[in-house]
Design a protein around this motif. Sequence first.
Motif, PDB file in Angstrom:
ATOM      1  N   LEU A   1      85.554  -6.072 -24.025  1.00  0.00           N
ATOM      2  CA  LEU A   1      86.085  -5.162 -22.880  1.00  0.00           C
ATOM      3  C   LEU A   1      85.016  -4.131 -22.698  1.00  0.00           C
ATOM      4  O   LEU A   1      85.345  -2.878 -23.494  1.00  0.00           O
ATOM      5  CB  LEU A   1      87.390  -4.841 -23.007  1.00  0.00           C
ATOM      6  N   PRO A   2      84.078  -4.446 -22.224  1.00  0.00           N
ATOM      7  CA  PRO A   2      82.958  -3.143 -22.404  1.00  0.00           C
ATOM      8  C   PRO A   2      83.400  -1.965 -21.565  1.00  0.00           C
ATOM      9  O   PRO A   2      82.992  -0.919 -22.096  1.00  0.00           O
ATOM     10  CB  PRO A   2      81.605  -3.846 -21.720  1.00  0.00           C
ATOM     11  N   ALA A   3      84.054  -1.922 -20.625  1.00  0.00           N
ATOM     12  CA  ALA A   3      84.494  -0.650 -19.820  1.00  0.00           C
ATOM     13  C   ALA A   3      85.365   0.199 -20.748  1.00  0.00           C
ATOM     14  O   ALA A   3      85.273   1.262 -20.822  1.00  0.00           O
ATOM     15  CB  ALA A   3      84.925  -0.945 -18.610  1.00  0.00           C
ATOM     16  N   LEU A   4      86.242  -0.489 -21.386  1.00  0.00           N
ATOM     17  CA  LEU A   4      87.099   0.184 -22.286  1.00  0.00           C
ATOM     18  C   LEU A   4      86.520   0.739 -23.344  1.00  0.00           C
ATOM     19  O   LEU A   4      86.846   1.913 -23.852  1.00  0.00           O
ATOM     20  CB  LEU A   4      88.125  -0.894 -22.699  1.00  0.00           C
ATOM     21  N   HIS A   5      85.769  -0.075 -24.116  1.00  0.00           N
ATOM     22  CA  HIS A   5      84.841   0.276 -25.254  1.00  0.00           C
ATOM     23  C   HIS A   5      84.253   1.743 -24.659  1.00  0.00           C
ATOM     24  O   HIS A   5      84.154   2.764 -25.400  1.00  0.00           O
ATOM     25  CB  HIS A   5      84.054  -0.695 -25.475  1.00  0.00           C
ATOM     26  N   ASP A   6      83.431   1.592 -23.525  1.00  0.00           N
ATOM     27  CA  ASP A   6      82.494   2.695 -23.225  1.00  0.00           C
ATOM     28  C   ASP A   6      83.378   3.975 -22.869  1.00  0.00           C
ATOM     29  O   ASP A   6      82.984   4.994 -23.318  1.00  0.00           O
ATOM     30  CB  ASP A   6      81.823   2.307 -21.849  1.00  0.00           C
ATOM     31  N   GLY A   7      84.588   3.823 -22.176  1.00  0.00           N
ATOM     32  CA  GLY A   7      85.462   4.893 -21.807  1.00  0.00           C
ATOM     33  C   GLY A   7      86.026   5.413 -23.147  1.00  0.00           C
ATOM     34  O   GLY A   7      85.813   6.649 -23.190  1.00  0.00           O
TER      35      GLY A   7
ATOM     36  N   LEU B   1      91.438   3.558 -18.042  1.00  0.00           N
ATOM     37  CA  LEU B   1      91.097   2.618 -19.128  1.00  0.00           C
ATOM     38  C   LEU B   1      92.069   1.284 -19.011  1.00  0.00           C
ATOM     39  O   LEU B   1      93.183   1.556 -18.593  1.00  0.00           O
ATOM     40  CB  LEU B   1      91.557   3.075 -20.523  1.00  0.00           C
ATOM     41  N   THR B   2      91.697   0.159 -19.380  1.00  0.00           N
ATOM     42  CA  THR B   2      92.568  -0.990 -19.342  1.00  0.00           C
ATOM     43  C   THR B   2      93.680  -0.875 -20.143  1.00  0.00           C
ATOM     44  O   THR B   2      93.372  -0.506 -21.365  1.00  0.00           O
ATOM     45  CB  THR B   2      91.353  -2.229 -19.787  1.00  0.00           C
ATOM     46  N   LYS B   3      94.797  -1.198 -19.643  1.00  0.00           N
ATOM     47  CA  LYS B   3      96.006  -1.334 -20.668  1.00  0.00           C
ATOM     48  C   LYS B   3      96.216  -2.581 -21.012  1.00  0.00           C
ATOM     49  O   LYS B   3      96.480  -3.644 -20.350  1.00  0.00           O
ATOM     50  CB  LYS B   3      96.973  -0.777 -19.561  1.00  0.00           C
ATOM     51  N   ILE B   4      96.093  -2.776 -22.103  1.00  0.00           N
ATOM     52  CA  ILE B   4      96.054  -4.212 -22.960  1.00  0.00           C
ATOM     53  C   ILE B   4      96.519  -4.097 -24.411  1.00  0.00           C
ATOM     54  O   ILE B   4      95.998  -2.952 -25.240  1.00  0.00           O
ATOM     55  CB  ILE B   4      94.802  -4.991 -22.961  1.00  0.00           C
ATOM     56  N   ALA B   5      97.093  -4.935 -25.281  1.00  0.00           N
ATOM     57  CA  ALA B   5      97.326  -4.993 -26.575  1.00  0.00           C
ATOM     58  C   ALA B   5      96.387  -5.443 -27.173  1.00  0.00           C
ATOM     59  O   ALA B   5      95.337  -6.097 -26.806  1.00  0.00           O
ATOM     60  CB  ALA B   5      98.672  -5.752 -26.690  1.00  0.00           C
TER      61      ALA B   5
ATOM     62  N   ALA C   1      96.621  13.037 -29.441  1.00  0.00           N
ATOM     63  CA  ALA C   1      97.424  13.059 -28.317  1.00  0.00           C
ATOM     64  C   ALA C   1      97.027  12.174 -26.902  1.00  0.00           C
ATOM     65  O   ALA C   1      95.846  12.643 -26.536  1.00  0.00           O
ATOM     66  CB  ALA C   1      98.058  14.565 -27.873  1.00  0.00           C
ATOM     67  N   GLU C   2      97.622  11.231 -26.641  1.00  0.00           N
ATOM     68  CA  GLU C   2      97.243  10.235 -25.417  1.00  0.00           C
ATOM     69  C   GLU C   2      97.774  10.933 -24.216  1.00  0.00           C
ATOM     70  O   GLU C   2      99.283  11.324 -24.321  1.00  0.00           O
ATOM     71  CB  GLU C   2      97.635   8.795 -25.567  1.00  0.00           C
ATOM     72  N   PRO C   3      97.202  11.098 -23.058  1.00  0.00           N
ATOM     73  CA  PRO C   3      97.992  11.668 -21.888  1.00  0.00           C
ATOM     74  C   PRO C   3      98.889  10.803 -21.238  1.00  0.00           C
ATOM     75  O   PRO C   3      99.761  11.042 -20.778  1.00  0.00           O
ATOM     76  CB  PRO C   3      96.541  11.850 -20.816  1.00  0.00           C
ATOM     77  N   SER C   4      98.651   9.514 -21.599  1.00  0.00           N
ATOM     78  CA  SER C   4      99.765   8.738 -20.942  1.00  0.00           C
ATOM     79  C   SER C   4      99.641   7.229 -21.839  1.00  0.00           C
ATOM     80  O   SER C   4      98.544   6.853 -22.565  1.00  0.00           O
ATOM     81  CB  SER C   4      99.403   8.285 -19.526  1.00  0.00           C
ATOM     82  N   PRO C   5     100.527   6.365 -21.843  1.00  0.00           N
ATOM     83  CA  PRO C   5     100.414   5.220 -22.623  1.00  0.00           C
ATOM     84  C   PRO C   5      99.685   4.136 -21.898  1.00  0.00           C
ATOM     85  O   PRO C   5      99.489   4.165 -20.946  1.00  0.00           O
ATOM     86  CB  PRO C   5     101.985   4.393 -22.518  1.00  0.00           C
ATOM     87  N   ARG C   6      98.689   3.626 -22.792  1.00  0.00           N
ATOM     88  CA  ARG C   6      97.787   2.597 -22.459  1.00  0.00           C
ATOM     89  C   ARG C   6      97.762   1.302 -23.151  1.00  0.00           C
ATOM     90  O   ARG C   6      96.738   0.681 -23.224  1.00  0.00           O
ATOM     91  CB  ARG C   6      96.149   3.325 -22.199  1.00  0.00           C
ATOM     92  N   ASP C   7      98.851   1.196 -23.921  1.00  0.00           N
ATOM     93  CA  ASP C   7      98.864   0.252 -24.966  1.00  0.00           C
ATOM     94  C   ASP C   7      98.015   0.347 -26.202  1.00  0.00           C
ATOM     95  O   ASP C   7      97.339   1.276 -26.419  1.00  0.00           O
ATOM     96  CB  ASP C   7      98.610  -1.228 -24.391  1.00  0.00           C
ATOM     97  N   SER C   8      98.484  -0.655 -27.042  1.00  0.00           N
ATOM     98  CA  SER C   8      97.793  -0.377 -28.297  1.00  0.00           C
ATOM     99  C   SER C   8      96.414  -0.615 -28.530  1.00  0.00           C
ATOM    100  O   SER C   8      95.796   0.177 -29.291  1.00  0.00           O
ATOM    101  CB  SER C   8      98.506  -1.426 -29.254  1.00  0.00           C
ATOM    102  N   MET C   9      95.508  -1.272 -27.586  1.00  0.00           N
ATOM    103  CA  MET C   9      94.090  -1.110 -27.949  1.00  0.00           C
ATOM    104  C   MET C   9      93.423   0.016 -27.645  1.00  0.00           C
ATOM    105  O   MET C   9      92.673   0.518 -28.241  1.00  0.00           O
ATOM    106  CB  MET C   9      93.553  -2.075 -26.967  1.00  0.00           C
TER     107      MET C   9
END
Length: 371
Positions: free
Chosen positions: A223-229, A253-257, A87-95
């Motif tokens: 996207l290292p920050a997204l990966h690390d998170g 987290l970065t919102k990106i497809a 379960a995601e707390p909020s939508p952050r896109d598909s990636m």
Amino acid sequence: MPDSTIADFHAVVPAGGAGTRLWPLSRSGYPKFLLDLTGSGRTLLQGTVDRLLPLTGPGNVLVVTGARHADAVVRQLPELGVDRVLAEPSPRDSMAAIGLAAAVLAERHGPDVVLGSFAADHVITGLPEFEATIREAVAAARTGAVVTVGIRATEPSTAFGYVRGGAPLDAPGAPHALRVVGFTEKPDAATAAQYLATGEYSWNAGMFVVRAGVLLDHLAAQLPALHDGLRRIAAAWDTDERDARLADTWPGLTKIAIDHAIAEPVAAAGGVAVVPGTFGWDDIGDFASLGTLLAAGGDGVATLGDADLVLRVDADGAVVATGGRTVSVVGVPDAVVVDTPDAVLVTTRAHAQQVKQAVDAWRDRGRDDLL
């Protein structure tokens, strides 16, 4: 065709989006993947999992969905179990959704497992062909490639993105896999016709198959920050720290497809392959496509609900969804009439893509209760 499950293969089902072009059937609180839009008695989500289980087995399917939909997903898929619903707390896109699943799978099973991402709200026919395609995609992914499934283009559609195939991948067990030359966003009609004429392009259905570790390595590079998170969240997922880690990390987290985050840049470096699929595929993107799907079901009439409540007079091609009231369509070919307890939609197939504008307009009026 083999009838056994695929070793070390896990299906990831991102279940998100509001399906606004199918309003008022699809709402933000109960979107289209939770609905039976085919009259089969199974929702789109259930149908998706039904066709994946023969490939994965019941323990190897993960659904990633919004927190507000998690309970409904668990109710519809009791065979999976609560720990298979992320379960995601909020939508952050598909990636973020697919990356979270990859990170959790890597924590639970190691980085070499292969995952396949399949949208929760698509309809697929020709299951033997689908299974054969996915088996090839998994074989190609075991070579270290990011693999997408391309749908054979049957018309110069401007509603889909395109994938251009190039030289053969030459991967064992994947004789039809091609290296991807590039991805193209939804083209105009003339460009789409050119693509179709070359025979080199297929529709991009958003299906990706890749080893978990390969996906995470590409994400770390792009996207290292997204990966690390995502890795921080995944490390805490099966512990008491999950909620705290989500609250602390997820909102930033970065919102990106995934197409933009991974597929396009990795394809430019030669790391993406495509396996052409010959099965039937429909993303049910609007009421025009839903009407075509329903009409193909047998009697040629596009009705969702009790057909005895619907009357058409000089209204060939009319799409009607009835919620229990009588609906008569007279002299309006290709009409779209959707009747629900609190909202009625009247449009035409030609204007089906504009339904989203009605949703936006009601939102601007402050009528979130309708959305």
